[in-house]
Design a protein around this motif. Structure first.
Motif, PDB file in Angstrom:
ATOM      1  N   GLN A  10      -8.323  -7.358   0.795  1.00  0.00           N
ATOM      2  CA  GLN A  10      -9.355  -6.343   0.612  1.00  0.00           C
ATOM      3  C   GLN A  10      -8.818  -4.953   0.908  1.00  0.00           C
ATOM      4  N   ALA A  11      -7.949  -4.850   1.924  1.00  0.00           N
ATOM      5  CA  ALA A  11      -7.354  -3.554   2.248  1.00  0.00           C
ATOM      6  C   ALA A  11      -6.550  -3.023   1.071  1.00  0.00           C
ATOM      7  N   TRP A  54      -6.595  -8.546   4.416  1.00  0.00           N
ATOM      8  CA  TRP A  54      -5.482  -7.739   3.915  1.00  0.00           C
ATOM      9  C   TRP A  54      -5.536  -7.595   2.410  1.00  0.00           C
ATOM     10  N   ALA A  99      -7.009  -3.927  -2.112  1.00  0.00           N
ATOM     11  CA  ALA A  99      -7.957  -3.623  -3.187  1.00  0.00           C
ATOM     12  C   ALA A  99      -8.603  -2.264  -2.952  1.00  0.00           C
ATOM     13  N   ASP A 100      -8.982  -1.989  -1.709  1.00  0.00           N
ATOM     14  CA  ASP A 100      -9.592  -0.703  -1.379  1.00  0.00           C
ATOM     15  C   ASP A 100      -8.631   0.454  -1.615  1.00  0.00           C
ATOM     16  N   ALA A 101      -7.326   0.178  -1.430  1.00  0.00           N
ATOM     17  CA  ALA A 101      -6.309   1.212  -1.634  1.00  0.00           C
ATOM     18  C   ALA A 101      -5.956   1.381  -3.109  1.00  0.00           C
ATOM     19  N   GLY A 102      -6.513   0.510  -3.974  1.00  0.00           N
ATOM     20  CA  GLY A 102      -6.282   0.630  -5.406  1.00  0.00           C
ATOM     21  C   GLY A 102      -4.918   0.174  -5.873  1.00  0.00           C
ATOM     22  N   ILE A 131       0.831  -1.202   0.000  1.00  0.00           N
ATOM     23  CA  ILE A 131       0.000   0.000   0.000  1.00  0.00           C
ATOM     24  C   ILE A 131       0.867   1.253   0.000  1.00  0.00           C
TER      25      ILE A 131
END
Length: 248
Positions: A79-80, A77, A82-85, A62
Motif C-alpha cells: 500500500q505504501a 508495504w 501504491a500510495d507513492a505511485g 519508492i
C-alpha cells in the motif's frame, strides 16, 4: 533507520542496473520466499531475484530502485508503494499465506504461550529474535500476536530485532538466542531447529504475500507474475509450506 533505507534506495538509483541484467525481469522479493522462488525459476536466465526485508525493498522501489516486479510479505508495504505511485494500477495480486511460529534448537521442549512459559524458555538473559517490529512483516505480525496473547510486556525488553525474518532464523540457528519468531515456512529450512510453539492465526492479521508490477518496468514482468499465480507456481509455494491464495 528510515534515512538508512532511503539512502540504500538512492544508491541503487545512482548505481543503475547491472548491464548483465538489462534484458532480464528484476524481481524484488521477501527473503522468506527464497527457496520456492529459486526452485520455480531454476534455469531461467530471463529473471533475476533480489531478496531482502519487505520494508527495505519497498523503500528502495519508492526511491527509484530498478525493479520490474515486487513480491512482499505484508500489504502495508504494498500500500505504501501504491500510495507513492510506483506500482502499475490494479496489478496487486494476493498470492500466499503463512503462519507464525517460535523456533528453538532441536531438543528443546514445547513452549507454553504464557508469560511464565516464555520467561522459562528465554532463561535469565536470553532474547527473542524477531524482525523489526515497526517495519519487517514477520515482526509486525509477531508484535500484534504477542500483544493479543498478553505476552508483549514479557518480551518487549528482551528482543533481538533484526532486518529480516531470515536474520532472526539465523540468530536462532547459531544459538545466539534461545528463541526466534519466524514463519512456519522458514522453520522448514533449517533442520537443526524445531518448532516449539505456533501462534494462533486469530492473534494477528492474516499473513498475505502480494506481488505487483512496478510502474515503468519491463512488460515481461506480467508473465512472471502470471507464473506465480498459475497452478505451477502455487504448487511450488505449497510444497514449501505456504498457503496458496489463488483460487483455481
Amino acid at each position: 533507520m528510515k534515512h538508512l533505507l532511503i539512502a540504500l534506495g538512492l544508491w541503487a538509483v545512482v548505481a543503475g542496473p547491472d548491464p548483465a541484467q538489462a534484458d532480464r525481469v528484476t524481481v524484488f522479493a521477501a527473503a522468506s520466499l527464497k527457496e520456492p522462488l529459486d526452485a520455480l525459476l531454476a534455469g531461467r536466465r530471463d529473471v533475476v531475484v533480489s531478496y531482502g526485508g519487505s520494508g527495505t525493498l519497498a523503500q528502495q522501489i519508492i526511491a527509484g530502485a530498478p525493479a520490474d516486479l515486487v513480491f512482499l510479505a505484508h500489504p502495508v508495504w504494498m500500500q505504501a508503494m501504491a500510495d507513492a505511485g510506483v506500482l502499475m494500477p490494479d496489478s496487486i495480486t494476493d498470492l500466499l499465506g503463512n503462519r507464525l511460529v517460535l523456533v528453538a534448537p532441536q531438543g528443546q521442549p514445547a513452549v507454553p504461550l504464557t508469560p511464565v512459559g516464555l520467561q522459562s524458555a528465554l532463561g535469565a538473559d536470553g532474547r527473542l529474535a524477531i524482525g523489526m517490529t515497526a517495519s519487517v512483516p514477520a515482526g509486525i505480525y509477531g508484535r500484534a500476536a504477542l500483544e493479543s496473547l498478553g505476552l508483549w510486556d514479557t518480551v518487549a525488553s528482551r528482543l533481538a530485532e533484526v532486518d529480516s525474518v531470515r536474520s532472526a532464523l539465523t540468530l536462532t540457528a547459531r544459538a545466539e538466542v534461545p528463541l526466534g519468531l519466524v514463519y512456519a515456512t522458514d522453520a522448514r529450512v533449517v533442520p537443526t531447529l524445531t518448532v516449539v510453539a505456533t501462534l494462533p492465526d486469530g492473534s494477528h492479521d492474516p499473513i498475505v504475500y502480494q506481488a505487483a508490477r512496478v510502474a515503468g518496468g519491463d512488460p515481461a514482468a506480467q508473465a512472471v507474475l502470471d507464473l506465480f499465480a498459475a497452478a505451477e507456481g502455487q504448487a511450488q509455494f505449497a510444497a514449501a509450506g505456504f498457503v496458496p491464495l489463488v483460487a483455481r
